[in-house]
Design an enzyme around this catalytic site. Structure first.
Site, mmCIF file in Angstrom:
data_model
loop_
_atom_site.group_PDB
_atom_site.id
_atom_site.type_symbol
_atom_site.label_atom_id
_atom_site.label_comp_id
_atom_site.label_asym_id
_atom_site.label_seq_id
_atom_site.Cartn_x
_atom_site.Cartn_y
_atom_site.Cartn_z
ATOM 1 N N ASP A 1 10.404 -33.807 -73.819
ATOM 2 C CA ASP A 1 10.022 -32.710 -72.943
ATOM 3 C C ASP A 1 10.783 -31.401 -73.160
ATOM 4 O O ASP A 1 10.191 -30.357 -73.324
ATOM 5 C CB ASP A 1 10.197 -33.131 -71.482
ATOM 6 N N GLU B 1 17.459 -44.876 -68.832
ATOM 7 C CA GLU B 1 16.426 -44.077 -69.495
ATOM 8 C C GLU B 1 16.969 -43.522 -70.814
ATOM 9 O O GLU B 1 16.310 -43.556 -71.838
ATOM 10 C CB GLU B 1 16.011 -42.929 -68.568
HETATM 11 C C1 GLC Z 1 9.699 -38.110 -69.696
HETATM 12 C C2 GLC Z 1 9.917 -38.338 -71.182
HETATM 13 C C3 GLC Z 1 8.655 -38.888 -71.796
HETATM 14 C C4 GLC Z 1 8.262 -40.165 -71.049
HETATM 15 C C5 GLC Z 1 8.217 -39.968 -69.534
HETATM 16 C C6 GLC Z 1 8.115 -41.272 -68.784
HETATM 17 O O1 GLC Z 1 8.713 -37.197 -69.439
HETATM 18 O O2 GLC Z 1 10.313 -37.166 -71.829
HETATM 19 O O3 GLC Z 1 8.809 -39.148 -73.161
HETATM 20 O O4 GLC Z 1 7.056 -40.631 -71.513
HETATM 21 O O5 GLC Z 1 9.377 -39.320 -69.086
HETATM 22 O O6 GLC Z 1 9.161 -42.134 -69.137
#
Ligand code: GLC
Length: 417
Positions: free
Chosen positions: A160, A384
């Site tokens: 992101d 995460e």
């Molecule tokens: C964030 C991450 C993305 C992922 C999402 C859910 O947006 O950057 O890669 O898919 O979270 O985990």
């Protein structure tokens, strides 16, 4: 903690995040079905419940739009704890959704799941195959620029707030974006999340897509954000290869897929930044490289390229941290050890990088990355993402894809080095 207890914990995370047919990345912060998270979840489920693995990917593909696009989020049940939700996106598919896609790791993991038991999965693989072809065709039609695959919103890359997008983001003036309330910072420390500067631009891009009815041609003409991305390029290249293998097994003509692979193989060179000596993101509108050695730069082997030019780079970045691979090289002045895709280590990216190293014969490096990731998870849990220097867990906890790659790849139970 021994690996058998960790295996048990990982399975409990997957089943705990199961919402019936789909898995949320983590409760609270991400309460819906995310595209590539879900494909990783299926790979994890396949280690102990193949039936559930198939259902996961079928639920994901059920959200496919008429255009072939498979959305990055499917909003199965409204949840006020997440922003921007279905009302902001205004997706036009069969299930309320976002209007962009995400890295297509699905074909690769579907092939892996199918190979666990060809006979039992044959009908399901046959049903999914044409839908995957349609999705990949959509990428080739709407996202390819000189053979490299572009993203149209930073969230499409799955990385992101990576610095790769800073140049293109600076070109956006988020005028008229209006007031909104972020929800992510209610779940996680703001220092580990994207900034307000970034968020205004994320939302502005969503509002533009919605205004244009998510029409691919209109967006291509009007969207100022179009960045050729190593994540997408290498992941789609790999996914095409796995899809072609599935097609051959099913007795399909895969000539079209082979041509796509050739296009992307040539196109990958467009991502080679000679000044950096690495694969990099390229802002297509400004024709400017981002100047980032990121963990996505190291997906070249996963894409299927036998490319020695990146070997000194991975050695250098690897030696700069205790827990590789950081999402940005620590020598960069934009490196931030805790902020999401601007420094932290992500277990899922390590899994993809390691699979690629292994496939290209760099087996010692592949095994080392697997061991280092196993140590990181064993010491610091199923977070995460992680601080690459200290290993400190960051972002959300009890995370689906970290548990999934533990089960399918990092755990000693997942196979020998
Ligand atoms: C964030 C991450 C993305 C992922 C999402 C859910 O947006 O950057 O890669 O898919 O979270 O985990």
């Amino acid at each position: 903690m021994d690996h058998i207890s960790l295996d048990r914990q990982a399975r409990a995370i997957l089943t705990g995040n199961d919402r019936g047919g789909y898995t949320v990345p983590t409760a609270g912060l991400y309460p819906y079905q995310w595209n590539w998270d879900s494909a990783f979840a299926a790979w994890g489920f396949a280690q102990f419940d193949v039936e559930r693995a198939w259902t996961e990917v079928e639920t994901l593909i059920a959200g496919q739009w008429d255009s072939g696009m498979v959305p990055h989020i499917l909003f199965h049940q409204p949840d006020p704890g997440y922003f921007p939700g279905p009302d902001v996106w205004g997706g036009t598919g069969p299930i309320p959704s976002s209007g962009i896609s995400q890295p297509p790791v699905a074909a690769t993991f579907i092939r892996a799941i199918w190979e666990q038991d060809r006979a039992a999965g044959a009908a399901r693989a046959r049903a999914l195959y044409p839908k995957l072809v349609k999705w990949h065709q959509w990428f080739m039609d709407w996202r390819v620029e000189n053979g490299a695959v572009c993203i149209t919103h930073p969230w499409e890359a799955g990385r992101d707030n990576a610095p790769d997008w800073d140049g293109a983001m600076a070109g956006i003036d988020p005028v008229g974006v209006g007031d909104y309330t972020r929800r992510d910072t209610a779940h996680v420390d703001a220092a580990m999340r994207p900034t307000k500067y970034d968020y205004d631009r994320y939302i502005w891009l969503v509002q533009m897509g919605r205004r244009l009815g998510w029409d691919d041609a209109a967006l291509k003409a009007q969207n100022p954000f179009r960045v050729a991305d190593p994540t997408m390029t290498f992941i789609l290249m790999r996914a095409h290869r796995d899809l072609a293998e599935m097609g051959r097994t099913l007795g399909e003509d895969v000539g079209r897929i082979e041509a796509w692979i050739a296009t992307l193989e040539r196109g990958a060179e467009a991502l080679w930044n000679p000044d950096l000596g690495a694969y990099d993101a390229l802002d297509v509108k400004a024709q400017k490289f981002a100047g980032c050695v990121s963990n996505a730069s190291f997906l070249c082997w996963y894409g299927g390229l036998d490319d020695d030019r990146m070997r000194p780079q991975i050695a250098r970045v690897w030696n700069a941290v205790r827990y590789p691979v950081p999402s940005l090289e620590p020598a960069s002045d934009r490196f931030d050890a805790k902020r999401y895709w601007r420094g932290p280590t992500w277990a899922i990216m390590n899994a993809l990088i390691s699979l690629g190293l292994r496939d290209q014969g760099l087996t010692a490096e592949a095994a080392r990355l697997r061991r280092d990731t196993a140590t990181l998870i064993a010491e610091h849990g199923f977070a995460e993402y992680f601080d690459p220097h200290t290993g400190a867990p960051a972002g959300g906890g009890t995370f689906t894809w970290t548990a999934a790659v533990w089960l399918a790849w990092a755990s000693p139970s997942a196979g020998d080095d």
